[in-house]
Design a protein around this motif. Structure first.
Motif, PDB file in Angstrom:
ATOM      1  N   ASN A 172       4.751  80.862  87.069  1.00 21.61           N
ATOM      2  CA  ASN A 172       6.091  81.337  87.413  1.00 21.61           C
ATOM      3  C   ASN A 172       6.891  81.653  86.145  1.00 21.61           C
ATOM      4  O   ASN A 172       7.620  82.650  86.079  1.00 21.61           O
ATOM      5  N   TYR A 208       8.441  74.746  97.382  1.00 23.67           N
ATOM      6  CA  TYR A 208       9.021  76.039  97.024  1.00 23.67           C
ATOM      7  C   TYR A 208       9.581  76.836  98.209  1.00 23.67           C
ATOM      8  O   TYR A 208      10.014  77.963  98.038  1.00 23.67           O
ATOM      9  N   GLY A 209       9.567  76.244  99.393  1.00 20.21           N
ATOM     10  CA  GLY A 209      10.172  76.921 100.525  1.00 20.21           C
ATOM     11  C   GLY A 209       9.154  77.477 101.493  1.00 20.21           C
ATOM     12  O   GLY A 209       7.992  77.705 101.151  1.00 20.21           O
ATOM     13  N   GLY A 256      10.885  79.941  96.333  1.00 19.02           N
ATOM     14  CA  GLY A 256      11.240  79.335  95.051  1.00 19.02           C
ATOM     15  C   GLY A 256      10.421  79.822  93.875  1.00 19.02           C
ATOM     16  O   GLY A 256      10.546  79.290  92.768  1.00 19.02           O
TER      17      GLY A 256
END
Length: 345
Positions: A172, A208-209, A256
């Motif tokens: 990321n 992270y959703g 996320g």
């Protein structure tokens, strides 16, 4: 061309060597006997096979090993294959150790993409897994490929004690897609317990959703739609092809994270119905499926001046007989017993 199951076969993975500068536990854990150079396909023979494959409809080539960058002249081979009529993309899978040295030259040879194997960001764990203290060299190689503007993806094997969160935090941060690959019972990998990508997906959602609420994937035409988050099998719609190539990963975007996360789930979500690939070993054996020994020895065809069939006829007949699906869930039915380094990663 199509095989007897009606699948369009357009992707050829070519192993150019069975030598490697790492000793990964699930691939090549010790100093196994390597093939004499005279028994490897020459670069001229590899180009000849590629030209024939292109005439049969192969459009995408990926160079693998062993470690492809340990074989001299690898960059020149990339350039030669890029010049083969009909070939649209040439990618490479590497452990990254030598990538910093070759990234600029690979870009000049017009390499389309590079996949770098990276299972941990912990130096001690890296040395335990690979038998070498080369993590910093791999990270430098990834940076060099990015600086050279070669599209990069990270390949991470989902082994039992994988620290997936550190992998996601790193990818990321550097904005590189990552693919989590389920461990397959091939060669030394059969002795290891791998994790389920389905369970990993749920864990990533917790951090992270939820993809079902905020995530989308794009079709080849770029239209967005809601993903079926529980189905990690490959479909054409889930492959964001313009960005991610012609492989079998199903990609998702978690709220996320700012990069795509791919899942190659051969064990828990078969993608055999959409399999588009064949493999050529460094010794010239055309493999039709990882699970089975079935294939054809192209080296003997290439080196037999009195052969009755053309190379194209031999390859066409072999590809047509590609097995309908693998049998990894029933290991006793597997007929392939070579290590991955022998087959090609």
């Amino acid at each position: 061309m199509k095989d007897k199951a009606g699948r369009e076969i357009d992707y050829l993975r070519i192993s150019i060597t069975d030598r490697c500068n790492l000793r990964c536990k699930y691939c090549m854990p010790g100093d196994i006997e390597t093939t004499d150079m005279e028994n490897l396909l020459t670069y001229e023979e590899i180009v000849q096979v590629t030209e024939t494959a292109a005439a049969l409809g192969i459009r995408h080539i990926r160079l693998t090993g062993g470690e492809p960058l340990v074989r001299r002249g690898c960059v020149d081979l990339v350039e030669k294959i890029k010049n083969v009529s009909g070939i649209e993309t040439v990618g490479m899978t590497t452990n990254g150790v030598l990538l910093a040295e070759y990234a600029k030259a690979l870009k000049e040879a017009e390499l389309d993409s590079v996949n770098v194997s990276l299972d941990t960001l912990d130096e001690t764990e890296f040395q335990r897994l690979t038998g070498r203290d080369e993590l910093n060299a791999v990270l430098a190689g990834i940076n060099a490929a990015k600086e050279a503007q070669i599209p990069v993806k990270i390949n991470t094997v989902h082994y039992q004690h994988l620290d997936w969160k550190s992998i996601l935090d790193y990818t990321n941060r550097v904005q590189i897609p990552v693919r989590f690959i389920e461990m397959m019972p091939i060669g030394y990998g059969a002795a290891y317990t791998g994790g389920s990508n389905e369970e990993l997906f749920r864990q990533i959602e917790e951090c992270y959703g939820n993809v079902s609420e905020a995530g989308t994937v794009r079709s080849r035409e770029g239209e967005k739609y809601s993903a079926d988050i529980r189905d990690l099998s490959y479909t054409e719609e889930k492959q964001q092809s313009g960005k991610h190539g012609a492989g079998p990963a199903a990609y998702y975007r978690f709220p996320g994270l700012n990069m795509d996360v791919g899942f190659i789930s051969a064990m828990h979500h078969k993608f055999c119905r959409s399999c588009n690939r064949i493999r050529l070993t460094s010794e010239g054996y055309l493999k039709l499926c990882l699970c089975y020994e079935k294939g054809i020895d192209l080296r003997s065809v290439l080196r037999d001046p009195g052969r009755k069939q053309t190379l194209q006829e031999v390859m066409k007949e072999a590809i047509f007989e590609k097995p309908a699906e693998h049998c990894f869930e029933q290991v006793s039915e597997m007929t392939e017993h070579n290590a991955m380094v022998r087959i090609g990663g």
